[in-house]
Design a protein around this motif. Structure first.
Motif, PDB file in Angstrom:
ATOM      1  N   PHE A 177       4.490 -31.466  25.583  1.00  0.00           N
ATOM      2  CA  PHE A 177       3.998 -30.631  24.479  1.00  0.00           C
ATOM      3  C   PHE A 177       2.521 -30.245  24.647  1.00  0.00           C
ATOM      4  CE2 PHE A 177       2.002 -30.066  20.304  1.00  0.00           C
ATOM      5  CZ  PHE A 177       2.815 -29.079  19.761  1.00  0.00           C
ATOM      6  N   GLY A 178       1.693 -31.211  25.028  1.00  0.00           N
ATOM      7  CA  GLY A 178       0.257 -30.936  25.169  1.00  0.00           C
ATOM      8  C   GLY A 178      -0.028 -29.861  26.196  1.00  0.00           C
ATOM      9  N   TYR A 179       0.762 -29.864  27.290  1.00  0.00           N
ATOM     10  CA  TYR A 179       0.579 -28.848  28.330  1.00  0.00           C
ATOM     11  C   TYR A 179       0.999 -27.469  27.803  1.00  0.00           C
ATOM     12  CZ  TYR A 179       0.673 -33.215  31.019  1.00  0.00           C
ATOM     13  OH  TYR A 179       0.446 -34.490  31.467  1.00  0.00           O
ATOM     14  N   GLU A 180       2.052 -27.460  26.985  1.00  0.00           N
ATOM     15  CA  GLU A 180       2.504 -26.189  26.397  1.00  0.00           C
ATOM     16  C   GLU A 180       1.410 -25.589  25.503  1.00  0.00           C
ATOM     17  OE1 GLU A 180       6.200 -26.903  24.323  1.00  0.00           O
ATOM     18  OE2 GLU A 180       6.972 -28.057  26.028  1.00  0.00           O
ATOM     19  N   VAL A 181       0.760 -26.435  24.706  1.00  0.00           N
ATOM     20  CA  VAL A 181      -0.330 -25.955  23.837  1.00  0.00           C
ATOM     21  C   VAL A 181      -1.467 -25.409  24.700  1.00  0.00           C
ATOM     22  CG1 VAL A 181      -2.033 -26.580  22.083  1.00  0.00           C
ATOM     23  CG2 VAL A 181       0.262 -27.589  22.008  1.00  0.00           C
ATOM     24  N   GLY A 346      -2.976 -32.597  34.851  1.00  0.00           N
ATOM     25  CA  GLY A 346      -3.040 -32.221  33.429  1.00  0.00           C
ATOM     26  C   GLY A 346      -4.047 -31.110  33.200  1.00  0.00           C
ATOM     27  N   VAL A 347      -4.559 -31.057  31.979  1.00  0.00           N
ATOM     28  CA  VAL A 347      -5.484 -29.972  31.604  1.00  0.00           C
ATOM     29  C   VAL A 347      -6.734 -30.026  32.486  1.00  0.00           C
ATOM     30  CG1 VAL A 347      -6.914 -29.010  29.753  1.00  0.00           C
ATOM     31  CG2 VAL A 347      -4.646 -29.951  29.226  1.00  0.00           C
ATOM     32  N   ASN A 348      -7.045 -28.906  33.114  1.00  0.00           N
ATOM     33  CA  ASN A 348      -8.211 -28.820  34.005  1.00  0.00           C
ATOM     34  C   ASN A 348      -9.493 -29.057  33.197  1.00  0.00           C
ATOM     35  OD1 ASN A 348     -10.237 -28.153  35.793  1.00  0.00           O
ATOM     36  ND2 ASN A 348      -9.191 -26.357  36.607  1.00  0.00           N
ATOM     37  N   ILE A 368      -7.734 -34.652  24.589  1.00  0.00           N
ATOM     38  CA  ILE A 368      -8.249 -35.999  24.882  1.00  0.00           C
ATOM     39  C   ILE A 368      -7.153 -36.889  25.473  1.00  0.00           C
ATOM     40  CG2 ILE A 368     -10.016 -35.909  23.088  1.00  0.00           C
ATOM     41  CD1 ILE A 368      -8.198 -37.625  21.308  1.00  0.00           C
ATOM     42  N   GLY A 369      -7.583 -37.988  26.094  1.00  0.00           N
ATOM     43  CA  GLY A 369      -6.637 -38.975  26.602  1.00  0.00           C
ATOM     44  C   GLY A 369      -5.917 -38.522  27.856  1.00  0.00           C
ATOM     45  N   GLU A 370      -4.651 -38.903  27.958  1.00  0.00           N
ATOM     46  CA  GLU A 370      -3.884 -38.727  29.191  1.00  0.00           C
ATOM     47  C   GLU A 370      -3.492 -37.282  29.473  1.00  0.00           C
ATOM     48  OE1 GLU A 370       0.212 -40.525  31.190  1.00  0.00           O
ATOM     49  OE2 GLU A 370      -0.401 -41.230  29.215  1.00  0.00           O
ATOM     50  N   VAL A 371      -3.538 -36.415  28.458  1.00  0.00           N
ATOM     51  CA  VAL A 371      -3.133 -35.018  28.653  1.00  0.00           C
ATOM     52  C   VAL A 371      -4.105 -34.265  29.569  1.00  0.00           C
ATOM     53  CG1 VAL A 371      -4.313 -33.988  26.656  1.00  0.00           C
ATOM     54  CG2 VAL A 371      -2.133 -33.033  27.418  1.00  0.00           C
TER      55      VAL A 371
END
Length: 397
Positions: A177-181, A346-348, A368-371
């Motif tokens: 989900f976090g990557y989709e956002v 994850g997020v660059n 934040i965190g693992e995303v």
């Protein structure tokens, strides 16, 4: 913004895990109206299962050197501004008993529940609301903030924090989900893969080692100029234990692992010396002195070593020493996200502020965190990143 003040928040944090709860309580203490949402039925599931149920909640020696990222300096700022000592003070204030099981690695003496309860208590004291079983169906921009459509109605906020974790352990509720956002808001996602994960073996070697399932021994393992000296565990599927989990974050399909089975020994010197002083000894007897008996026997059989050392030529001894000190194996793969402790990539982070975790071009959206593309070594470092990145965003959101 929404006209219903009950659905309007200063900060909404999506994800009620380690980073999300830390961010929520930090923002709450700043007087912000905070809501932490999670689709799961319980908060902090990975906290509860970590460290064998006792939560390795930080590492006293945690520095930027303990993290992997395509942008290594990114994590320095947050880690320096919220240190392991800071989190330990919070743990001590709540009277949570803990112990140092390996150098720097702090675990709860009783249960990981102590850490989760501490975070939930702090959220309550800070006035941060935690709402579970809430699925976010859509996120859109609304005035100067965001509108979230959920299964139980619309919510709005000024600042939105994504703390949804990575892809590891889907049975705990992990999703992308976090990557989709991130993609929705045109952020780059660096390739993800399972990290801190056991290896699977090619069928032949797996069969040869199968009788050793459950046997552990200290090794030094190398891959891509990285090495870790920690225990290795043989499982019925392959190789695990701290040494293998650590090196898995650096391994890529097709790579070999080089394992020193006797890192505390000078193997060639030992064998030459034994040939002189105890010529009737076998390599099996030597191995039995340094390795678990079952492992020594099985490895000796695997290599086909037999006969007394007095029958071994110099080149034979050098070959045997090389095999023991540089046993090279090519894993079939890893167990993947199913059992991985973390997600690499994850997020660059080049698109985020290292001070606040906010998107540079969208300063009221945080990851934040693992995303994000920051992954710690085994031993409490990933929790320290969760606390530090959560505080960095919570102090700004």
């Amino acid at each position: 913004m929404a006209s219903d003040p009950a659905s309007q928040y200063d900060v909404i944090v999506i994800g009620a895990g380690a980073a999300g709860l830390m961010c929520a309580l930090t923002a709450g203490y700043r007087g912000r109206r905070v809501l932490a949402l999670d689709h799961a039925s319980k908060p902090g599931k990975k906290i509860l299962m970590s460290g064998g149920g006792r939560c390795n909640f930080t590492n006293l020696n945690s520095t930027a050197d303990n993290f992997l990222s395509h942008n290594p300096p990114f994590c320095i700022s947050a880690l320096k501004r919220y240190t392991p000592q800071d989190f330990l003070e919070l743990v001590d204030r709540h009277g949570i008993e803990h112990e140092e099981k390996a150098p720097g690695q702090l675990f709860c003496k009783d249960s990981a529940k102590d850490i989760l309860n501490m975070l939930l208590t702090e959220c309550e004291w800070a006035g941060a609301e935690v709402r579970l079983k809430t699925v976010v169906e859509n996120i859109s921009e609304a005035n100067s903030g965001y509108r979230l459509r959920t299964g139980s109605g619309d919510l709005t906020c000024d600042s939105l924090v994504i703390a949804t974790g990575g892809l590891s352990i889907p049975t705990m509720g992990a999703t992308g989900f976090g990557y989709e956002v991130a993609r929705q808001f045109e952020l780059e996602i660096l390739p993800t893969r399972a990290g801190l994960v056991p290896f699977t073996l090619q069928p032949e070697l797996k069969e040869q080692l199968a009788p050793l399932s459950g046997v552990s021994c200290p090794v030094d393992v190398q891959c891509h100029n990285q090495h870790f000296r920690e225990p290795m565990l043989v499982t019925h599927r392959g190789l695990s234990g701290p040494a293998m989990l650590q090196i898995s974050s650096f391994w890529k399909p097709g790579d070999s692992l080089v394992i020193n089975l006797l890192p505390a020994c000078r193997i060639a010197e030992d064998l030459f010396s034994l040939r002189k002083t105890r010529p009737q000894w076998t390599i099996a007897q030597y191995l039995a002195q340094h390795l678990p008996k079952r492992f020594a026997q099985a490895f000796n059989e695997l290599q086909g070593w037999s006969g007394p050392l007095q029958e071994y030529r110099n080149s034979d001894i050098e070959r045997a020493a090389n095999t023991l000190g540089q046993w090279s194996i090519k894993p079939a793969g890893t167990e993947g996200y199913r059992t991985a402790e973390v997600t690499l990539g994850g997020v660059n982070t080049r698109q985020l502020s290292s001070k606040t975790m906010a998107v540079l071009e969208r300063p009221n959206l945080y990851f934040i965190g693992e995303v994000v593309d920051v992954t710690g070594h085994l031993g409490g470092h990933n929790f320290q990143w969760a606390w530090a990145s959560g505080v960095a965003a919570g102090n700004d959101a």
